[in-house]
Design a protein around this motif. Structure first.
Motif, short mmCIF file in Angstrom:
data_model
loop_
_atom_site.label_atom_id
_atom_site.label_comp_id
_atom_site.label_asym_id
_atom_site.label_seq_id
_atom_site.Cartn_x
_atom_site.Cartn_y
_atom_site.Cartn_z
N LYS A 128 64.50 45.39 55.85
CA LYS A 128 64.59 45.02 54.56
C LYS A 128 65.64 46.11 53.92
O LYS A 128 65.71 47.33 54.38
CB LYS A 128 63.42 45.34 53.59
N HIS A 168 71.25 41.49 54.25
CA HIS A 168 70.37 41.08 53.27
C HIS A 168 71.30 41.21 51.82
O HIS A 168 70.58 41.70 50.88
CB HIS A 168 69.07 41.66 53.27
N SER A 172 68.97 41.09 48.29
CA SER A 172 68.88 42.66 47.94
C SER A 172 69.41 42.88 46.40
O SER A 172 68.70 43.27 45.48
CB SER A 172 69.22 43.63 48.63
N LYS A 186 60.03 38.54 50.40
CA LYS A 186 60.57 39.87 50.84
C LYS A 186 61.28 40.67 49.77
O LYS A 186 60.95 41.87 49.59
CB LYS A 186 61.45 39.96 52.20
N TYR A 187 61.81 40.05 48.93
CA TYR A 187 62.55 40.43 47.90
C TYR A 187 62.27 40.32 46.50
O TYR A 187 62.86 40.17 45.57
CB TYR A 187 64.31 40.11 47.87
#
Length: 233
Positions: A128, A168, A172, A186-187
């Motif tokens: 990440k 990403h 992000s 994930k984000y």
């Protein structure tokens, strides 16, 4: 002679092909290159397509120029010759390729159009990247431009143009302004998509052919789901 007809052999959608380059429309869940999962990568599927189409004996040459995240869909460029690969790599590094993405996000962004500048730091342990407003140790500068194209019933469609290509990056940076991409747990999105995709699509690419020196402009059809259909209406 370049071919722009769609081919679905091996579930492969070929958008552009000539002697040096092949551009395909990646599905959600496909990996571009092999990884620790052991799943069959898109690069192998493209090699099989070339081998079958041209009845090639032996190994097929294919160079991977760039990648898309596994849950992302859209355009992926491969080099079919060793002559084209370093030239395509140079185009990507020198930013002489225009890449346009569509992203469906949860909230309306603060501005209808803006340039986002952050410093991204990748954490290999959780795969990440964290967006910082100023430079921190081991971070890389990330720049993107976005524009709000459409308000849907519950989401917002953004067009994103990348100036840099970081890990990403779109996921992000949009998350950092409170606009996580639909399905992207994930984000910061609150639930996943049923097919484990995220609503981020590499929609259009433009560059000058590194061998023929002719302009190339290719667009990828959107995935077949209700949200993407609403975006294109």
């Amino acid at each position: 002679m370049a071919s722009k007809t769609l081919s679905h052999k091996n579930n492969l959608q070929v958008l552009y092909e000539d002697n040096h380059i092949i551009i395909v429309n990646k599905r959600a869940g496909d990996i571009v290159q092999g990884d620790k999962t052991g799943d069959k990568p898109l690069s192998d599927v493209v090699k099989e397509y070339i081998k079958d189409k041209y009845n090639k004996p032996g190994n097929v040459y294919l160079g991977t120029v760039h990648r898309l995240d596994r849950p992302t869909t859209g355009l992926v460029v491969f080099a079919k010759t060793s002559k084209a690969l370093p030239r395509l790599n140079k185009l990507f590094v020198s930013k002489d390729i225009k890449k346009t993405y569509w992203a469906v996000v949860k909230k309306q962004p603060p501005k209808k159009a803006d340039t986002l500048i952050n410093w991204l730091k990748k954490n290999p342990k959780n795969n990440k990247s964290t967006a910082h407003n100023k430079e921190v140790k081991d971070s890389k500068k990330a720049i993107l431009h976005y524009e709000l194209l459409k308000a849907l019933d519950n989401y917002f469609l953004l067009e994103v143009n990348l100036e840099t290509g970081r890990h990403h990056q779109i996921r992000s940076q949009l998350s950092a302004i409170g606009c996580p991409i639909k399905g992207d747990l994930k984000y910061g999105f609150d639930r996943s998509n049923k097919d484990a995709s995220i609503h981020l699509h590499a929609k259009h690419i433009e560059f000058v052919h590194p061998v023929k020196q002719e302009p190339i402009s290719v667009s990828a059809p959107l995935p077949d789901d209700a949200i993407w259909k609403a975006c294109s209406e």
